[in-house]
Design a protein around this motif. Sequence first.
Motif, mmCIF file in Angstrom:
data_model
loop_
_atom_site.group_PDB
_atom_site.id
_atom_site.type_symbol
_atom_site.label_atom_id
_atom_site.label_comp_id
_atom_site.label_asym_id
_atom_site.label_seq_id
_atom_site.Cartn_x
_atom_site.Cartn_y
_atom_site.Cartn_z
ATOM 1 N N UNK A 164 -17.667 30.234 -20.447
ATOM 2 C CA UNK A 164 -17.326 31.494 -21.124
ATOM 3 C C UNK A 164 -16.175 31.247 -22.111
ATOM 4 N N UNK A 165 -15.218 30.442 -21.672
ATOM 5 C CA UNK A 165 -14.069 30.155 -22.545
ATOM 6 C C UNK A 165 -14.526 29.386 -23.791
ATOM 7 N N UNK A 170 -15.750 29.339 -29.590
ATOM 8 C CA UNK A 170 -16.722 29.081 -30.665
ATOM 9 C C UNK A 170 -16.992 30.359 -31.458
ATOM 10 N N UNK A 171 -17.042 31.484 -30.783
ATOM 11 C CA UNK A 171 -17.410 32.724 -31.471
ATOM 12 C C UNK A 171 -16.268 33.377 -32.245
ATOM 13 N N UNK A 175 -7.969 30.248 -33.661
ATOM 14 C CA UNK A 175 -6.803 30.855 -34.334
ATOM 15 C C UNK A 175 -6.631 32.330 -33.964
ATOM 16 N N UNK A 176 -7.683 32.939 -33.396
ATOM 17 C CA UNK A 176 -7.534 34.343 -32.966
ATOM 18 C C UNK A 176 -7.216 34.458 -31.473
ATOM 19 N N UNK A 177 -6.965 33.308 -30.851
ATOM 20 C CA UNK A 177 -6.624 33.338 -29.414
ATOM 21 C C UNK A 177 -5.194 32.806 -29.261
ATOM 22 N N UNK A 208 -6.887 21.118 -26.299
ATOM 23 C CA UNK A 208 -7.740 20.522 -27.337
ATOM 24 C C UNK A 208 -7.919 21.464 -28.519
ATOM 25 N N UNK A 209 -7.767 22.771 -28.274
ATOM 26 C CA UNK A 209 -7.933 23.755 -29.356
ATOM 27 C C UNK A 209 -6.598 24.359 -29.806
#
Length: 487
Positions: A164-165, A170-171, A175-177, A208-209
């Motif tokens: 889910x994460x 991906x969706x 940058x919005x998290x 990693x993100x």
Amino acid sequence: MTKHYVAEPYKIKVIEPISVTTKAERERFIAEAGYNTFLLRSNQCMIDLLTDSGTTAMSDNQWAGMMLGDEAYAGSRNFLHLQEVVREYYGFRHIVPTHQGRGAENLLSMIMIKPGDCVPGNMYFTTTRAHQERNGATFVDIIVDEAHDSQLDLPFKGNVDLSKLERLIAEVGAERIPYLCLAVTVNLAGGQPVSMANMRAVHKLCAAHGIKVMYDATRCIENAYFIKTREEGYADVTIAAILKEMMSYADGCTMSGKKDCLVNIGGFLCMNDEELYQKASELVVLFEGMPSYGGMAGRDMEAMARGIVESVDYNYIHHRVAQCRYLADKLDEAGIPVVKPTGGHAVFIDARAFLPHVAQDRFPAQTLAAELYVESGVRAMERGIVSAGRNRETGDHHRPKLELVRLTLPRRVYTYAHLDTVAEACIAVYKRRGRIAGLEMIHEPKVLRFFTARFQPLVDLAKTKARQPADIEKDDVSAQYRPAVLR
Ligand SMILES: Cc1ncc(COP(=O)(O)O)c(C=O)c1O
Ligand SMILES: N[C@@H](Cc1ccc(O)cc1)C(=O)O
């Protein structure tokens, strides 16, 4: 026969008398309180299981520390002690004291969230989500599906579902998290813990993100205990060492000290990042107080520092969790549906299964909490549709799958005899469950409505009629993963 009988690892030095009331008095009290147990007075309750927040019995050592309060406006020695203890046990570089957990949530949400962001988490918590939304974010639930099923008996139902994460990242784009909020343990799922393996994996994926991981550390000692007793490789590791490893997979945390720091008031925000700390210490002076006391008196910081040291004692936490299991087993043996497995701070009754004839819009958990109070003077808390509030877009109720009544155990306060009394009361209500009608909400506050909403009883049993399973399927289960709402 119930067997889990772990003796109290303390003896009683001071006592507080309990009020005894009659059923007729309780019927009047609950009506005056609008059938909301939050609105009862504490002296109207015989056994108060509303919350484990701020209701801890402090130790003689903590009370002795209270006398050493340094109430200087700046640079209190108690702050330095607290800072040293938090660094040692939690491992974070910076600590910003706040008046309680939501003070820390307020600062964190303000310094990290931009409007349009989304904050993933392992199930919502009322105050946490309210602060995220107030700052323009959307909360996205990424807990494993099993957490929404009260009867699945799995060791780590608080875990994040990594797929889910990944899908969310991906969706909506990393940058919005601004951060992921990981609650250890998950209050509204029944006090379910997160495994160390899951914490490690969440940390790796987020790193990693470039997404920060902030824990809601409110009940982290309970989580550490479950890791010790349920996760391979940790049986011989101390609670303190498990706690330190857990925190090593986070960039910071919010803390309601009123729970696992064993105090009646206080909280803190922690982080390693220097820039975030600068921002938090600028805001804390606006909302709480000087960075060296936040919202706390010197004596409260001293009690908290000592409480943190006591909290990692295995005997303390072993007894606490055993008390919860003792009560849960008694209810289970009587056929009362309880959330499985039992968590570390409370026993949760599944009100949907207890009152299957009461539709969710008729507030089964609210009804059951009121009935339990009238039966016995035991005060519990609704954790279902009322707590979940309304969907901001549709205006309809959020309809969580979990419709629960929480019997919350204050730390070091009640004995097994009290728990027997609670079990007897639940059983008495269970025996007459078929005659219990629901409630109607007559006053609904806009924010965190469960605290002060008022209800009136439905006298006509026919009006409680449950909706068909097909209707229930169609419901907005706020907890379910819905990244589409963010687009
Ligand atoms: C999991 C969790 N997070 C945050 C909070 C907020 O803490 P506080 O009540 O100290 O503001 C609470 C309790 O309110 C909680 O149970
Ligand atoms: N955190 C405390 C107090 C509280 C209760 C309900 C809430 O929704 C918010 C805060 C608890 O879980 O008991």
